[in-house]
Design a protein around this motif. Sequence first.
Motif, mmCIF file in Angstrom:
data_model
loop_
_atom_site.group_PDB
_atom_site.id
_atom_site.type_symbol
_atom_site.label_atom_id
_atom_site.label_comp_id
_atom_site.label_asym_id
_atom_site.label_seq_id
_atom_site.Cartn_x
_atom_site.Cartn_y
_atom_site.Cartn_z
ATOM 1 N N LEU A 11 61.913 97.516 20.506
ATOM 2 C CA LEU A 11 61.067 97.791 19.354
ATOM 3 C C LEU A 11 61.621 99.009 18.617
ATOM 4 O O LEU A 11 61.859 100.055 19.223
ATOM 5 C CB LEU A 11 59.636 98.061 19.813
ATOM 6 N N SER A 87 62.492 95.009 8.246
ATOM 7 C CA SER A 87 61.646 94.008 8.900
ATOM 8 C C SER A 87 62.374 92.678 9.073
ATOM 9 O O SER A 87 62.167 91.974 10.064
ATOM 10 C CB SER A 87 60.353 93.809 8.115
ATOM 11 N N THR A 90 64.215 91.595 12.349
ATOM 12 C CA THR A 90 63.540 91.113 13.554
ATOM 13 C C THR A 90 64.078 89.736 13.926
ATOM 14 O O THR A 90 64.028 88.801 13.131
ATOM 15 C CB THR A 90 62.021 91.024 13.331
ATOM 16 N N GLN A 114 66.149 90.704 22.221
ATOM 17 C CA GLN A 114 65.152 90.700 21.151
ATOM 18 C C GLN A 114 65.126 92.043 20.432
ATOM 19 O O GLN A 114 65.069 93.100 21.059
ATOM 20 C CB GLN A 114 63.766 90.403 21.730
ATOM 21 N N THR A 116 62.771 93.852 17.538
ATOM 22 C CA THR A 116 61.526 93.758 16.776
ATOM 23 C C THR A 116 61.373 95.031 15.961
ATOM 24 O O THR A 116 61.426 96.135 16.510
ATOM 25 C CB THR A 116 60.313 93.580 17.693
ATOM 26 N N SER A 118 59.120 97.378 13.582
ATOM 27 C CA SER A 118 57.737 97.705 13.234
ATOM 28 C C SER A 118 57.714 98.525 11.943
ATOM 29 O O SER A 118 58.615 99.312 11.668
ATOM 30 C CB SER A 118 57.072 98.495 14.362
#
Length: 119
Positions: A11, A87, A90, A114, A116, A118
């Motif tokens: 993240l 964004s 992602t 992954q 991601t 935010s």
Amino acid sequence: QVQLVESGGGLVQAGGSLRLSCAASGSTFNIVRVGWSRQAPGKQRELVALITSSGGTNYADSVKGRFTISRDNAMNTVYLQVNNVQSEDTAVYYCNAMTSGGAGWREYWGQGTQVTVSS
């Protein structure tokens, strides 16, 4: 055979940076090219960057200026530096290696990591 393991995902806040790593093992001396691709939910996988064993690089237009691909001298590890994360970055990021040897051309893929973003 070549095995690829990606790492470095997670993240990250928009505007931040991260570095993905692709560690190769096995017959790495046959690797002629390594690429990073990504697949966002509901979208097709797209190639975003690649690097050759001679050091040549190429980028998708959508990431030019923000992504940098690099490698160690032996092509054992390939990195993808992502700056000013947005964004739309992602996605699951995959590395793939193309080898050339007695059996001809072969392509290998990692399991993906992954990323991601935010807001």
